[in-house]
Design a protein around this motif. Structure first.
Motif, short mmCIF file in Angstrom:
data_model
loop_
_atom_site.label_atom_id
_atom_site.label_comp_id
_atom_site.label_asym_id
_atom_site.label_seq_id
_atom_site.Cartn_x
_atom_site.Cartn_y
_atom_site.Cartn_z
N ILE A 196 68.10 58.99 -61.86
CA ILE A 196 68.70 57.67 -62.06
C ILE A 196 68.48 56.81 -60.82
CG2 ILE A 196 70.94 56.49 -62.24
CD1 ILE A 196 71.75 58.75 -64.25
N GLY A 197 68.72 57.39 -59.64
CA GLY A 197 68.48 56.66 -58.40
C GLY A 197 67.01 56.25 -58.27
N ASP A 198 66.11 57.16 -58.68
CA ASP A 198 64.67 56.86 -58.58
C ASP A 198 64.27 55.69 -59.48
OD1 ASP A 198 64.35 58.89 -56.78
OD2 ASP A 198 63.54 60.34 -58.22
N ILE A 199 65.00 55.53 -60.58
CA ILE A 199 64.71 54.40 -61.46
C ILE A 199 65.37 53.12 -60.92
CG2 ILE A 199 65.21 53.45 -63.75
CD1 ILE A 199 64.83 56.34 -64.83
N MET A 200 66.61 53.23 -60.46
CA MET A 200 67.37 52.03 -60.10
C MET A 200 66.91 51.41 -58.77
SD MET A 200 71.26 52.78 -61.26
CE MET A 200 71.60 51.04 -61.52
N LEU A 201 66.70 52.26 -57.77
CA LEU A 201 66.48 51.72 -56.42
C LEU A 201 65.24 50.80 -56.34
CD1 LEU A 201 67.60 54.67 -54.13
CD2 LEU A 201 68.58 52.37 -54.18
N PRO A 202 64.09 51.21 -56.90
CA PRO A 202 62.93 50.30 -56.80
C PRO A 202 63.17 48.96 -57.51
CG PRO A 202 62.26 52.48 -57.59
CD PRO A 202 63.74 52.48 -57.53
N ARG A 203 63.84 49.02 -58.67
CA ARG A 203 64.10 47.77 -59.40
C ARG A 203 65.00 46.85 -58.56
NH1 ARG A 203 63.67 48.18 -65.22
NH2 ARG A 203 64.47 46.05 -65.28
N LEU A 204 66.05 47.42 -57.96
CA LEU A 204 67.00 46.61 -57.19
C LEU A 204 66.36 46.14 -55.88
CD1 LEU A 204 70.18 48.72 -57.97
CD2 LEU A 204 69.59 46.49 -58.94
N ARG A 205 65.50 46.98 -55.31
CA ARG A 205 64.79 46.55 -54.09
C ARG A 205 63.84 45.40 -54.41
NH1 ARG A 205 64.41 52.54 -52.11
NH2 ARG A 205 66.34 52.61 -50.90
N VAL A 216 70.33 46.94 -50.35
CA VAL A 216 70.34 47.81 -51.53
C VAL A 216 70.49 49.22 -51.01
CG1 VAL A 216 68.98 48.63 -53.49
CG2 VAL A 216 68.78 46.24 -52.77
N ARG A 217 71.49 49.94 -51.50
CA ARG A 217 71.75 51.25 -50.88
C ARG A 217 72.40 52.19 -51.89
NH1 ARG A 217 75.54 47.60 -47.86
NH2 ARG A 217 77.52 47.74 -48.97
N GLY A 218 72.54 53.45 -51.45
CA GLY A 218 73.19 54.44 -52.28
C GLY A 218 72.30 55.66 -52.44
N ARG A 219 72.86 56.66 -53.10
CA ARG A 219 72.10 57.89 -53.38
C ARG A 219 72.38 58.33 -54.80
NH1 ARG A 219 73.50 60.26 -48.15
NH2 ARG A 219 74.85 61.78 -49.17
N GLY A 220 71.37 58.86 -55.45
CA GLY A 220 71.56 59.37 -56.81
C GLY A 220 72.03 58.26 -57.72
N ALA A 221 73.10 58.55 -58.47
CA ALA A 221 73.61 57.57 -59.43
C ALA A 221 74.82 56.83 -58.86
CB ALA A 221 73.96 58.28 -60.73
N MET A 222 74.80 56.60 -57.54
CA MET A 222 75.85 55.83 -56.85
C MET A 222 75.13 54.77 -56.03
SD MET A 222 78.86 57.39 -54.44
CE MET A 222 80.22 56.35 -53.88
N ILE A 223 74.84 53.64 -56.68
CA ILE A 223 73.91 52.66 -56.12
C ILE A 223 74.59 51.29 -56.09
CG2 ILE A 223 71.67 51.52 -56.51
CD1 ILE A 223 71.27 54.45 -55.93
N ALA A 224 74.30 50.52 -55.03
CA ALA A 224 74.93 49.21 -54.90
C ALA A 224 73.99 48.20 -54.29
CB ALA A 224 76.18 49.32 -54.05
N VAL A 225 74.29 46.91 -54.54
CA VAL A 225 73.63 45.83 -53.82
C VAL A 225 74.71 44.99 -53.16
CG1 VAL A 225 71.58 45.74 -55.28
CG2 VAL A 225 73.53 44.31 -55.85
N GLU A 226 74.47 44.60 -51.91
CA GLU A 226 75.41 43.75 -51.18
C GLU A 226 74.86 42.33 -51.13
OE1 GLU A 226 77.04 45.23 -47.50
OE2 GLU A 226 77.83 43.24 -47.00
N LEU A 227 75.69 41.37 -51.55
CA LEU A 227 75.23 40.00 -51.69
C LEU A 227 75.78 39.11 -50.58
CD1 LEU A 227 75.52 39.66 -55.59
CD2 LEU A 227 73.62 40.46 -54.19
N VAL A 228 74.88 38.29 -50.04
CA VAL A 228 75.23 37.43 -48.91
C VAL A 228 74.73 36.02 -49.17
CG1 VAL A 228 75.23 39.30 -47.21
CG2 VAL A 228 73.09 38.11 -47.71
N ARG A 229 75.29 35.07 -48.40
CA ARG A 229 74.77 33.71 -48.53
C ARG A 229 73.36 33.68 -47.96
NH1 ARG A 229 79.23 31.71 -50.23
NH2 ARG A 229 80.94 32.37 -48.91
N ASP A 230 72.46 33.09 -48.72
CA ASP A 230 71.06 33.12 -48.34
C ASP A 230 70.81 32.11 -47.23
OD1 ASP A 230 68.38 33.35 -48.13
OD2 ASP A 230 67.92 32.63 -50.16
#
Ligand code: PMP
Length: 468
Positions: A366-375, A387-401
């Motif tokens: 699941i991580g292998d599928i999610m991380l590249p898409r989110l990156r 974009v961070r996390g391991r396995g099926a515990m994945i997150a994106v942190e959002l900031v003002r651009d």
């Protein structure tokens, strides 16, 4: 490679048909979200339920399984939350349902402290075998993550004869008086609920994205700083336990920089301090290891587990070195419901499912599928800071651009992306000290097509908000 793993069928067919046979594994949005029936129920709730308990997405659930949650209006949502990392083996997992149902027909409660039963012992045996480290261990069972962490501290204080407890920035450990005190974030967890429990000390966390010296040296630097402050402020000889999440959950899926946890564990070992791993959110295959501590080979003295342990039935556990756990006098630990027989049967079923279903591998896939898409999103939008996390515990942190690596948290953007995902039939959660983290915790049995569709919807939500 990942598709192969994720599509691999369980080695042993479950006793009753899998959720996919009962519930179509599809995203289906037939009303606005929440729909009319859910809105009606929400009105009833407002008059009956204390508002201090809130819900991420007030759709009222009638059915769930595999990778979907179905609501009272007939919408079928892709589940990227697992009830906060609980239904790792899937909701109403057939093996769990079958064992719990059978147990409910035999006896539902005796109280283990009154008249015991085998399944409690079997769960403890399994935890002793499966948690990190091959030393002799003992376990006992309680009802919730908070109760497990609180009991871990009780045992640590008893065994060491010391009082101080060290925790970290961005940590979350629960909502009871002690665990609320251990928790870092004021709103909503602590505001107005003081005074807090004494002898709790908070140290900096190795948060790579926000470490002032940069991610590179974050692990050793943060550990050195924490050790220096413990030495100056408390005195290592006064510290009973260091309590740490091996990946911080509510704090925003902060993966401590490499080297941080091993350095803290070594410091504990050298100073007679017990290293307590709060694996409540990270446990039971979630991170692509059975327990997240395994990733850096850290062996805790005590492990607190809950959530994923029993497929949604309320169960939690404390597992520790035998010589520590054996100290506490009979009657010093326990509770009326701890290790309820239905929950123990569920836990035994969960452990079989993890093993036979190859769910540790599935979490990695699941991580292998999610991380590249989110990156990919991070490459397109400056607002995706990390974009961070391991396995099926994945997150994106959002900031003002800010265009030049600005890191000001953007909670409003996070809420808007989550809202759009919900409206499109994808259940996502938010987290983070600053409320600016989108987090994903899919059930480990989610069919791959749903996971990919969920990612499509997330990408569409980003495009709609950030490209107009
Ligand atoms: N520790 C951690 C790391 C958690 O994520 C949670 C729950 N989010 C808890 C403790 C508390 O668990 P519970 O809600 O079951 O009391």
């Amino acid at each position: 490679m990942s598709s192969e793993i994720i599509n691999r069928p369980p080695a042993v067919p479950p006793a009753v048909p899998p959720a996919g046979d009962r519930l179509p594994q599809e995203r289906r949005v037939v009303t606005e979200i929440p729909g009319p029936r859910s809105r009606e129920l929400q009105e009833r709730r407002a008059a009956a339920v204390a508002p201090g308990v809130s819900s991420v997405l007030p759709v009222y659930v009638t059915d769930a399984g595999g990778g979907v949650v179905v609501d009272a209006d007939g919408n079928s949502l892709i589940d990227l939350g697992s009830g906060i990392a609980v239904t790792n083996v899937g909701n109403a997992n057939p093996r769990v349902a079958e064992r719990v149902g059978r147990q409910a027909g035999r006896f539902t409660h005796t109280c283990f402290m009154v008249a015991p039963y085998e399944s409690y012992v079997a769960v403890c045996e399994a935890l002793n075998r499966l948690t990190p480290g091959d030393h002799e261990k003992r376990s006992f069972l309680v009802n919730s993550g908070a109760e497990a962490v609180e009991n871990a501290v009780k045992v640590a204080r008893y065994a060491t004869g010391r009082q101080a407890v060290v925790v970290f920035d961005h940590g979350y450990h629960g909502r009871t008086l002690l665990t609320m005190t251990l928790t870092a974030k004021n709103m909503p967890y602590k505001q107005g609920f003081g005074p807090y429990a004494p002898e709790v000390y908070r140290m900096p966390m190795a948060y790579p994205y926000r470490w002032p010296g940069g991610a590179e040296d974050c692990g050793p630097q943060a550990a050195a700083q924490a050790i220096d402050e413990i030495t100056k402020q408390i005195g290592p000889g006064n510290v009973a336990a260091v309590v740490v999440e091996p990946i911080q959950g509510e704090g925003g899926f902060i993966v401590p920089a490499p080297g941080f946890l091993p350095a803290i564990a070594a410091f504990c070992r050298d100073n007679g301090i017990l290293f307590v791993a709060d694996e409540v959110q990270t446990g039971f295959a979630r991170t692509g290891d059975l327990f997240a501590c395994e990733h850096e080979g850290v062996v805790p003295d005590i492990v607190a587990t809950a959530k994923g342990i029993a497929g949604g039935l309320p169960l939690a556990a404390v597992t520790g070195r035998a010589e520590i756990m054996d100290r506490v006098h009979p009657g010093g630990l326990g509770g009326t419901y701890g290790g309820n027989p239905l929950a123990c049967e569920a836990a035994l079923a969960v452990l079989e499912e993890i093993e036979e279903g190859g769910l540790v591998d599935r979490a990695r896939a699941i991580g292998d599928i999610m991380l590249p898409r989110l990156r990919g999103l991070a490459g397109r939008y400056g607002a995706v800071g990390d974009v961070r996390g391991r396995g099926a515990m994945i997150a994106v942190e959002l900031v003002r651009d800010g265009g030049s690596g600005g890191k000001e948290p953007d909670a409003a953007l996070t809420a808007e992306i989550a809202r759009r995902c919900h409206a499109a039939g994808v259940l996502v959660l938010t987290a983070g000290t600053y409320g600016n983290v989108l987090r994903f915790l899919p059930p480990l049995v989610i069919p791959e097509h749903l996971l990919r569709e969920g990612l499509d919807v997330i990408e569409e939500a980003f495009a709609a908000v950030l490209e107009g």
